[in-house]
Design a protein around this motif. Structure first.
Motif, PDB file in Angstrom:
ATOM      1  N   GLU A  40     -40.382  40.404  17.513  1.00 12.85           N
ATOM      2  CA  GLU A  40     -39.134  40.962  18.032  1.00 12.85           C
ATOM      3  C   GLU A  40     -37.971  40.814  17.053  1.00 12.85           C
ATOM      4  O   GLU A  40     -37.004  41.570  17.133  1.00 12.85           O
ATOM      5  CB  GLU A  40     -38.780  40.292  19.361  1.00 12.85           C
ATOM      6  CG  GLU A  40     -39.782  40.603  20.466  1.00 12.85           C
ATOM      7  CD  GLU A  40     -39.627  39.710  21.683  1.00 12.85           C
ATOM      8  OE1 GLU A  40     -38.624  38.974  21.791  1.00 12.85           O
ATOM      9  OE2 GLU A  40     -40.549  39.729  22.532  1.00 12.85           O
ATOM     10  N   LYS A  41     -38.054  39.826  16.138  1.00 11.47           N
ATOM     11  CA  LYS A  41     -36.923  39.558  15.261  1.00 11.47           C
ATOM     12  C   LYS A  41     -37.295  39.437  13.786  1.00 11.47           C
ATOM     13  O   LYS A  41     -36.698  40.107  12.943  1.00 11.47           O
ATOM     14  CB  LYS A  41     -36.205  38.275  15.702  1.00 11.47           C
ATOM     15  CG  LYS A  41     -35.598  38.366  17.087  1.00 11.47           C
ATOM     16  CD  LYS A  41     -34.966  37.056  17.473  1.00 11.47           C
ATOM     17  CE  LYS A  41     -34.424  37.140  18.902  1.00 11.47           C
ATOM     18  NZ  LYS A  41     -33.900  35.864  19.352  1.00 11.47           N
TER      19      LYS A  41
ATOM     20  N   VAL B 154     -32.195  30.697   9.309  1.00 10.64           N
ATOM     21  CA  VAL B 154     -32.085  30.720   7.853  1.00 10.64           C
ATOM     22  C   VAL B 154     -33.153  31.568   7.165  1.00 10.64           C
ATOM     23  O   VAL B 154     -32.992  31.943   6.003  1.00 10.64           O
ATOM     24  CB  VAL B 154     -32.071  29.294   7.255  1.00 10.64           C
ATOM     25  CG1 VAL B 154     -30.856  28.526   7.750  1.00 10.64           C
ATOM     26  CG2 VAL B 154     -33.364  28.546   7.526  1.00 10.64           C
ATOM     27  N   SER B 155     -34.237  31.883   7.849  1.00  6.52           N
ATOM     28  CA  SER B 155     -35.294  32.690   7.232  1.00  6.52           C
ATOM     29  C   SER B 155     -35.191  34.165   7.619  1.00  6.52           C
ATOM     30  O   SER B 155     -36.061  34.954   7.270  1.00  6.52           O
ATOM     31  CB  SER B 155     -36.676  32.150   7.605  1.00  6.52           C
ATOM     32  OG  SER B 155     -36.920  32.317   8.992  1.00  6.52           O
ATOM     33  N   SER B 156     -34.125  34.530   8.308  1.00  6.82           N
ATOM     34  CA  SER B 156     -33.963  35.930   8.719  1.00  6.82           C
ATOM     35  C   SER B 156     -33.705  36.811   7.500  1.00  6.82           C
ATOM     36  O   SER B 156     -33.167  36.348   6.486  1.00  6.82           O
ATOM     37  CB  SER B 156     -32.805  36.075   9.713  1.00  6.82           C
ATOM     38  OG  SER B 156     -31.570  35.922   9.049  1.00  6.82           O
ATOM     39  N   ALA B 157     -34.045  38.074   7.613  1.00  4.46           N
ATOM     40  CA  ALA B 157     -33.835  39.028   6.532  1.00  4.46           C
ATOM     41  C   ALA B 157     -32.370  39.094   6.135  1.00  4.46           C
ATOM     42  O   ALA B 157     -32.029  39.125   4.952  1.00  4.46           O
ATOM     43  CB  ALA B 157     -34.339  40.405   6.940  1.00  4.46           C
TER      44      ALA B 157
ATOM     45  N   GLU C 212     -27.879  35.524   0.778  1.00  2.00           N
ATOM     46  CA  GLU C 212     -27.916  34.364  -0.112  1.00  2.00           C
ATOM     47  C   GLU C 212     -28.380  34.690  -1.533  1.00  2.00           C
ATOM     48  O   GLU C 212     -28.170  33.891  -2.442  1.00  2.00           O
ATOM     49  CB  GLU C 212     -28.833  33.282   0.467  1.00  2.00           C
ATOM     50  CG  GLU C 212     -28.325  32.673   1.763  1.00  2.00           C
ATOM     51  CD  GLU C 212     -27.031  31.887   1.563  1.00  2.00           C
ATOM     52  OE1 GLU C 212     -26.947  31.121   0.586  1.00  2.00           O
ATOM     53  OE2 GLU C 212     -26.121  32.049   2.376  1.00  2.00           O
ATOM     54  N   ILE C 213     -28.995  35.852  -1.709  1.00  2.00           N
ATOM     55  CA  ILE C 213     -29.510  36.219  -3.028  1.00  2.00           C
ATOM     56  C   ILE C 213     -28.399  36.867  -3.836  1.00  2.00           C
ATOM     57  O   ILE C 213     -27.712  37.764  -3.361  1.00  2.00           O
ATOM     58  CB  ILE C 213     -30.710  37.169  -2.892  1.00  2.00           C
ATOM     59  CG1 ILE C 213     -31.875  36.462  -2.198  1.00  2.00           C
ATOM     60  CG2 ILE C 213     -31.150  37.664  -4.270  1.00  2.00           C
ATOM     61  CD1 ILE C 213     -33.020  37.371  -1.861  1.00  2.00           C
TER      62      ILE C 213
ATOM     63  N   GLU D  54     -36.267  46.518   8.725  1.00  5.29           N
ATOM     64  CA  GLU D  54     -34.965  47.189   8.774  1.00  5.29           C
ATOM     65  C   GLU D  54     -34.225  47.110   7.438  1.00  5.29           C
ATOM     66  O   GLU D  54     -33.589  48.076   7.005  1.00  5.29           O
ATOM     67  CB  GLU D  54     -34.108  46.574   9.880  1.00  5.29           C
ATOM     68  CG  GLU D  54     -32.721  47.175   9.979  1.00  5.29           C
ATOM     69  CD  GLU D  54     -31.854  46.509  11.030  1.00  5.29           C
ATOM     70  OE1 GLU D  54     -30.630  46.748  10.994  1.00  5.29           O
ATOM     71  OE2 GLU D  54     -32.375  45.751  11.882  1.00  5.29           O
ATOM     72  N   HIS D  55     -34.285  45.962   6.783  1.00  7.49           N
ATOM     73  CA  HIS D  55     -33.516  45.747   5.554  1.00  7.49           C
ATOM     74  C   HIS D  55     -34.349  45.913   4.279  1.00  7.49           C
ATOM     75  O   HIS D  55     -33.870  45.607   3.187  1.00  7.49           O
ATOM     76  CB  HIS D  55     -32.878  44.354   5.582  1.00  7.49           C
ATOM     77  CG  HIS D  55     -31.869  44.206   6.669  1.00  7.49           C
ATOM     78  ND1 HIS D  55     -30.619  44.785   6.600  1.00  7.49           N
ATOM     79  CD2 HIS D  55     -31.933  43.577   7.868  1.00  7.49           C
ATOM     80  CE1 HIS D  55     -29.954  44.520   7.701  1.00  7.49           C
ATOM     81  NE2 HIS D  55     -30.732  43.785   8.488  1.00  7.49           N
ATOM     82  N   PHE D  56     -35.564  46.426   4.423  1.00  6.11           N
ATOM     83  CA  PHE D  56     -36.451  46.569   3.272  1.00  6.11           C
ATOM     84  C   PHE D  56     -35.795  47.393   2.158  1.00  6.11           C
ATOM     85  O   PHE D  56     -35.875  47.038   0.984  1.00  6.11           O
ATOM     86  CB  PHE D  56     -37.779  47.190   3.698  1.00  6.11           C
ATOM     87  CG  PHE D  56     -38.775  47.317   2.585  1.00  6.11           C
ATOM     88  CD1 PHE D  56     -39.278  46.198   1.942  1.00  6.11           C
ATOM     89  CD2 PHE D  56     -39.218  48.569   2.180  1.00  6.11           C
ATOM     90  CE1 PHE D  56     -40.200  46.317   0.906  1.00  6.11           C
ATOM     91  CE2 PHE D  56     -40.140  48.697   1.148  1.00  6.11           C
ATOM     92  CZ  PHE D  56     -40.634  47.573   0.514  1.00  6.11           C
TER      93      PHE D  56
END
Length: 159
Positions: free
Chosen positions: A50-51, A148-151, A157-158, A58-60
């Protein structure tokens, strides 16, 4: 001990799934100039479906625009990962990696003992960013959390 910033990613065989299932060395997928690896405790599980994976789907394009390869890892068999990728409309180029025996997960030191939930050994929920196979950033979730591991967080952070 788990992998740390500055460590070189381990090189083990995983199964990359798409239209076909193929064994690949993990560094062949993650050893490029810039790569994000995120791991989920299980395909078809609630937060993962779901997330977590949907956020990277979505952010690919945003990751691709920055020249970053993206791979999803789960301790599931390749047939489950293949069905999950189809169910989630994973775009071509987002690598889905089945780590059925948890070889890569253990080599990273990021395994989760979920036997109390009837799920066996799994990967902790995490994301890492690597350049040329060296970990530059590491985001490991506390048990039961998804932040913190979300897309979105990793992308922000990059550099």
């Amino acid at each position: 001990m788990s992998i740390q910033i500055g460590d070189t990613l381990p090189d083990v065989v995983v199964q990359r799934v798409g239209a076909e299932i193929e064994p690949v060395q993990s560094r062949a997928v993650l050893g490029g100039a810039r790569a994000v690896l995120f791991a989920v405790p299980g395909a078809f599980t609630p937060t993962c479906s779901e997330k977590h994976l949907p956020g990277f789907v979505e952010h690919f394009g945003s990751y691709r625009d920055k020249g970053i390869d993206v791979a999803c890892l789960s301790v599931n068999d390749p047939f489950v990962m293949q069905a999950w990728a189809q169910d989630q409309n994973v775009p071509e180029g987002l690598s889905m990696l089945a780590d059925g025996n948890a070889d890569l997960t253990r080599a990273l030191g990021l395994e989760l003992d979920a036997t109390g939930y009837g799920m066996g050994m799994r990967a902790k929920r995490f994301a890492l960013y690597a350049e040329d196979g060296v970990v530059k950033q590491l985001f490991v979730e506390a048990p039961g959390e998804f932040r913190v591991s979300s897309a979105e967080h990793v992308l922000a952070e990059i550099d």
